[in-house]
Each structure stands twice: as structure tokens, then as C-alpha cells.
Design an enzyme around this catalytic site. Structure first.
Site, PDB file in Angstrom:
ATOM      1  N   ARG A 180       3.502  19.381  -6.559  1.00  0.00           N
ATOM      2  CA  ARG A 180       3.085  18.115  -7.176  1.00  0.00           C
ATOM      3  C   ARG A 180       4.246  17.125  -7.202  1.00  0.00           C
ATOM      4  O   ARG A 180       4.032  15.911  -7.273  1.00  0.00           O
ATOM      5  CB  ARG A 180       2.512  18.356  -8.589  1.00  0.00           C
ATOM      6  CG  ARG A 180       2.017  17.099  -9.269  1.00  0.00           C
ATOM      7  CD  ARG A 180       0.942  17.332 -10.319  1.00  0.00           C
ATOM      8  NE  ARG A 180       1.192  18.481 -11.172  1.00  0.00           N
ATOM      9  CZ  ARG A 180       2.126  18.543 -12.118  1.00  0.00           C
ATOM     10  NH1 ARG A 180       2.919  17.510 -12.326  1.00  0.00           N
ATOM     11  NH2 ARG A 180       2.279  19.643 -12.839  1.00  0.00           N
TER      12      ARG A 180
ATOM     13  N   TYR B 173      -8.335  -6.920  -2.064  1.00  0.00           N
ATOM     14  CA  TYR B 173      -9.206  -5.753  -2.009  1.00  0.00           C
ATOM     15  C   TYR B 173      -9.978  -5.652  -3.333  1.00  0.00           C
ATOM     16  O   TYR B 173      -9.365  -5.549  -4.401  1.00  0.00           O
ATOM     17  CB  TYR B 173      -8.374  -4.501  -1.737  1.00  0.00           C
ATOM     18  CG  TYR B 173      -9.171  -3.238  -1.938  1.00  0.00           C
ATOM     19  CD1 TYR B 173     -10.323  -3.019  -1.188  1.00  0.00           C
ATOM     20  CD2 TYR B 173      -8.811  -2.296  -2.882  1.00  0.00           C
ATOM     21  CE1 TYR B 173     -11.091  -1.882  -1.390  1.00  0.00           C
ATOM     22  CE2 TYR B 173      -9.564  -1.153  -3.073  1.00  0.00           C
ATOM     23  CZ  TYR B 173     -10.698  -0.965  -2.333  1.00  0.00           C
ATOM     24  OH  TYR B 173     -11.469   0.151  -2.533  1.00  0.00           O
TER      25      TYR B 173
ATOM     26  N   ASP C 161       0.479  -6.263  -0.808  1.00  0.00           N
ATOM     27  CA  ASP C 161      -0.409  -5.351  -0.081  1.00  0.00           C
ATOM     28  C   ASP C 161      -0.418  -5.826   1.370  1.00  0.00           C
ATOM     29  O   ASP C 161      -1.000  -6.857   1.704  1.00  0.00           O
ATOM     30  CB  ASP C 161      -1.819  -5.385  -0.690  1.00  0.00           C
ATOM     31  CG  ASP C 161      -2.778  -4.420   0.011  1.00  0.00           C
ATOM     32  OD1 ASP C 161      -2.497  -4.032   1.164  1.00  0.00           O
ATOM     33  OD2 ASP C 161      -3.815  -4.065  -0.587  1.00  0.00           O
TER      34      ASP C 161
ATOM     35  N   LYS D 212      -5.857   3.086   6.478  1.00  0.00           N
ATOM     36  CA  LYS D 212      -6.278   2.083   7.465  1.00  0.00           C
ATOM     37  C   LYS D 212      -5.414   2.183   8.729  1.00  0.00           C
ATOM     38  O   LYS D 212      -5.428   3.198   9.384  1.00  0.00           O
ATOM     39  CB  LYS D 212      -6.239   0.689   6.839  1.00  0.00           C
ATOM     40  CG  LYS D 212      -6.766   0.617   5.406  1.00  0.00           C
ATOM     41  CD  LYS D 212      -8.213   1.021   5.269  1.00  0.00           C
ATOM     42  CE  LYS D 212      -8.675   0.829   3.838  1.00  0.00           C
ATOM     43  NZ  LYS D 212      -9.905   1.498   3.518  1.00  0.00           N
TER      44      LYS D 212
HETATM   45  N1  PLP Z   1      -5.852  -2.425   0.026  1.00  0.00           N
HETATM   46  C1  PLP Z   1      -6.661  -2.851   1.003  1.00  0.00           C
HETATM   47  C2  PLP Z   1      -6.344  -4.127   1.719  1.00  0.00           C
HETATM   48  C3  PLP Z   1      -7.793  -2.092   1.340  1.00  0.00           C
HETATM   49  O1  PLP Z   1      -8.617  -2.527   2.315  1.00  0.00           O
HETATM   50  C4  PLP Z   1      -8.056  -0.895   0.638  1.00  0.00           C
HETATM   51  C5  PLP Z   1      -9.249  -0.058   0.929  1.00  0.00           C
HETATM   52  O2  PLP Z   1     -10.258  -0.473   1.423  1.00  0.00           O
HETATM   53  C6  PLP Z   1      -7.188  -0.495  -0.374  1.00  0.00           C
HETATM   54  C7  PLP Z   1      -6.088  -1.279  -0.645  1.00  0.00           C
HETATM   55  C8  PLP Z   1      -7.427   0.785  -1.142  1.00  0.00           C
HETATM   56  O3  PLP Z   1      -7.039   1.854  -0.333  1.00  0.00           O
HETATM   57  P1  PLP Z   1      -7.685   3.335  -0.401  1.00  0.00           P
HETATM   58  O4  PLP Z   1      -9.125   3.197  -0.025  1.00  0.00           O
HETATM   59  O5  PLP Z   1      -6.851   4.095   0.584  1.00  0.00           O
HETATM   60  O6  PLP Z   1      -7.510   3.810  -1.799  1.00  0.00           O
END
Ligand code: PLP
Length: 381
Positions: free
Chosen positions: A52, A104, A177, A202
Site C-alpha cells: 500500500r 472534467y 489537469d 487516457k
Molecule cells: N481528467 C480528465 C480530463 C478526464 O477526462 C478524466 C476521466 O474521464 C479524469 C480526469 C478522471 O480520470 P479517471 O477516470 O482515470 O479517474
């Protein structure tokens, strides 16, 4: 390499060139162990204790991510959400954060709900206009500014360098992000950001078969240590097999992302001419409001994500998505297969996403096939 600094592309292709020393294997082994041997005097001199806390399988993807983003350290997480929420949970109740209105949706909903209940004060602003950010910053109380650029699903572009300057002037950190831009096109830490976040689910993995997240830090400071501790205490760690797949995916990051981005540009131009398309949202288009800043901070391409607004509203958009044969109707993005999604069906109340919008994640298929399939589907509605 004779003193020459390898390019990011070369570092990615060879996953830093690591070789397993005992066998000479050019692919590092997966370590499934959850626990590690103590020395006879009860110490852990090899530095591993329990899975962990960490795992040798994390070392290579974390070292590669730090190298690609030019950060001091990186951490992989069990998902993008686990990585992002760690940045907020490492703050303290009463702290103020300013986040992008367009980002997101899952994280926006978490910030507007759970994070506020937990004690954070959260403001959302339109990050295209940084005077709005400036107006909301509370010097001494604002601890974190969160941006996503290009931002889901309207692909708003935020000036990273200017956002960093404003955040720092107020005594706050800037987190970006950068899932959609990827380190192929943008390195936020070199523009002044403090933390870069990726949904590694992604583009970094790229094959729609791993759920993972990543954070990369400019400096290993006290805030970073709190994030590191949170990962251990919450147990939001990636599994060793996922770590292996993530590393394997990152080896082809550059050719995948460049192909997707070149195709996205072609598709954007083709969709601009389609009679059923009211608007194309893509920062690569010269007339896009964010184009100038995107051109400055995205070197070599504008990414593989775009959206189209369909004439005829929600019904027409849903009908077009129902008619494609090659594009896959699915959520997520950044894989080798192209995805199409009616975003309004996903994003909840309060979303800035219009109901006539289809989000396109461009994969690495032939661009002409993708254009033909989408054009035919649109023509039928
Ligand atoms: N940030 C973006 C731009 C995303 O498109 C996503 C998921 O769709 C996330 C964060 C969240 O990531 P995860 O689905 O791996 O938790």
C-alpha cells in the site's frame, strides 16, 4: 548517449532505457508481492515494506513521468480521480480553492459537493478570462488554483503561465489537469505550474485497458509529502500489472498522440464544411477563441480531442451518434480507437455542456475512414 540529453520522445520509447540487471531483460519485471522481507535486525534497509506504500513496479512509470513533465517527482494512483482528489484532500478545511468552470465533470461535481462538505471553500470561474480568476483569489486563504487545458468538453484554453503568476502572487499553487494536452504537446511545470495531473487511463496508457492516475510535482515540498502520505493512508495505489501496462503504453505515447492530433485537425476542418454541423470546437482551428494561447503553450499539435455541435439539437446529435459504424459510442478518451459521445447525457445538472454537442476522441485509425463514417452518420439525421 555521449553526453547528449535524450529527447522526451526517446525517453518514452525506451521507458528511460531501464534494463533488469540480473537477467539483462529490456522490459522490467512485474512485482506482485504485497509484502517485503525485514532484515534480521528488524529494519527495512531495502526501503520496501508493504504494497500500500509502494511497489518496485511503480518506479519506472513514475521516473518516466517525472522525466517527461520535467518534474522533481511523480506518483501514480489508482485512477485520475484518486490523483486529483488527493491534491484537494492534502489541503486543510477552511482553505479556499478556485477551479475551472469547464473541466472534467466528475471532478467538478466532487468539488461542488463532497469537497465543500469536507470544509473547502470552492469557487468556479471561467478560466479563459484570467481577470475573473484574479477577482476570486483571496491572498493568504486561496491555496490551490485548478485548471484543465484544453478543458472538457468545450476545449477552453487557459494561459498556464499567467494563471501560475496570478496564483503565486496570491500565495497559492497552480495545478493543471493536462490529460488532454499530454506531455507530447505541453509541459505545464516549465510554464510555472506546481503540479501536473493526468488521468493516465487516457493517452498515457492509450489502450483503454488500464485505470490509473498520475501527479507530477515541480518540488518535493511539504504539500507533496502530504499528497504522498494520503496515497499510502487511503490506499489509492495502482496494481503492479496496471503499472506494467501503463509503462508499456507510454512507450508509444508520442506516435499515438501525434497521429491522433493530426487526424483531429483534419476531422475538424472536414466537420466545419459539413452542412449538419453548426460549430466545431477545437483549439487547433485558427478562428477558435483559444487558438493563440494554445499555439504558444502547445508545441507541435493541439491534441486529439474535439467537439461538434449538431444542427437540430439534442435529438439530431444522439441520432448521429447512433448511426456511426466505425467510431465507438463510449465514454472516456485517449485510446487508439476513436470514441464518440453525447456528453449531455453524461454531465449532470449545472453542466456548461450544450445538449447538441458530440465529443470526439480521435484514435489512430485512418483519418479519412473516420471522416467518411462520421460524415455519413451526420448526413442521415
Ligand atoms: N481528467 C480528465 C480530463 C478526464 O477526462 C478524466 C476521466 O474521464 C479524469 C480526469 C478522471 O480520470 P479517471 O477516470 O482515470 O479517474
Amino acid at each position: 548517449m555521449g553526453g547528449r540529453e535524450w529527447s522526451a520522445e526517446t525517453k518514452a520509447a525506451q521507458a528511460l532505457g531501464w534494463v533488469e540487471e540480473t537477467s539483462g531483460a529490456v522490459v522490467m519485471p512485474v512485482h506482485p508481492a504485497t509484502t517485503y522481507l525485514r532484515d534480521p535486525d528488524n529494519l527495512y534497509r531495502r526501503g520496501r515494506e508493504y504494497a500500500r506504500a509502494d511497489n518496485p513496479s511503480f518506479d519506472q512509470p513514475e521516473a518516466l513521468l517525472a522525466a517527461l513533465e520535467q518534474g522533481e517527482d511523480a506518483l501514480v494512483f489508482s485512477s485520475g480521480m484518486a490523483a486529483a482528489t488527493a491534491c484537494f484532500l492534502a489541503l486543510r478545511p477552511g482553505d479556499h480553492v478556485v477551479a475551472a468552470e469547464v473541466m472534467y465533470w466528475g471532478l467538478r461535481a466532487w468539488l461542488g459537493g463532497y469537497a465543500r462538505e469536507w470544509g473547502l471553500e470552492v469557487d468556479f470561474v471561467d478560466m479563459r478570462d484570467l481577470s475573473a480568476l484574479k477577482a476570486r483569489l483571496r491572498p493568504g486563504q486561496t491555496r490551490l488554483v485548478w485548471i484543465e487545458t484544453p478543458g472538457n468538453p468545450l476545449w477552453h484554453v487557459t494561459d498556464i503561465a499567467e494563471a501560475a503568476r496570478l496564483a503565486h502572487d496570491a500565495g497559492a499553487r497552480l495545478a493543471v489537469d493536462s490529460t488532454v494536452a499530454t506531455p507530447v504537446f505541453t509541459r505545464p511545470l516549465t510554464l510555472g505550474a506546481d503540479i501536473v495531473m493526468h488521468s493516465a487511463t487516457k493517452y498515457l496508457n492509450g489502450h483503454s485497458d488500464v485505470l490509473a492516475g498520475a501527479l507530477i510535482a515541480k518540488a518535493k515540498d511539504e504539500y507533496w509529502q502530504r499528497i504522498e502520505t494520503l496515497r499510502v493512508k487511503l490506499g489509492s495505489v495502482i496494481g503492479p500489472f496496471e503499472a506494467f501496462l501503463l509503462t508499456r503504453g507510454m512507450r508509444t505515447l508520442f506516435p499515438r498522440v501525434r497521429t491522433a492530433s493530426a487526424s483531429a485537425m483534419k476531422i475538424a476542418h472536414a466537420m466545419q464544411k459539413h452542412p449538419k454541423v453548426a460549430e466545431v470546437l477545437y483549439p487547433g482551428l485558427a478562428e477558435s477563441p483559444g487558438h493563440e494561447i494554445a499555439a504558444q503553450q502547445m508545441a507541435g499539435g493541439f491534441g486529439g480531442m474535439l467537439s461538434i455541435r449538431v444542427r437540430g439539437g439534442e435529438q439530431a446529435a444522439v441520432a448521429a451518434a447512433a448511426r456511426v459504424k466505425l467510431w465507438k459510442r463510449a465514454t472516456s478518451l485517449g485510446g487508439v480507437e476513436s470514441l464518440i459521445e453525447h456528453r449531455g447525457s453524461i454531465e449532470g445538472a449545472g453542466s456548461p455542456c450544450p445538449q447538441d454537442l458530440l465529443r470526439l476522441s480521435v484514435g489512430i485509425e485512418a483519418a479519412d475512414d473516420l471522416i467518411a463514417d462520421l460524415s455519413a452518420a451526420l448526413a442521415e439525421v
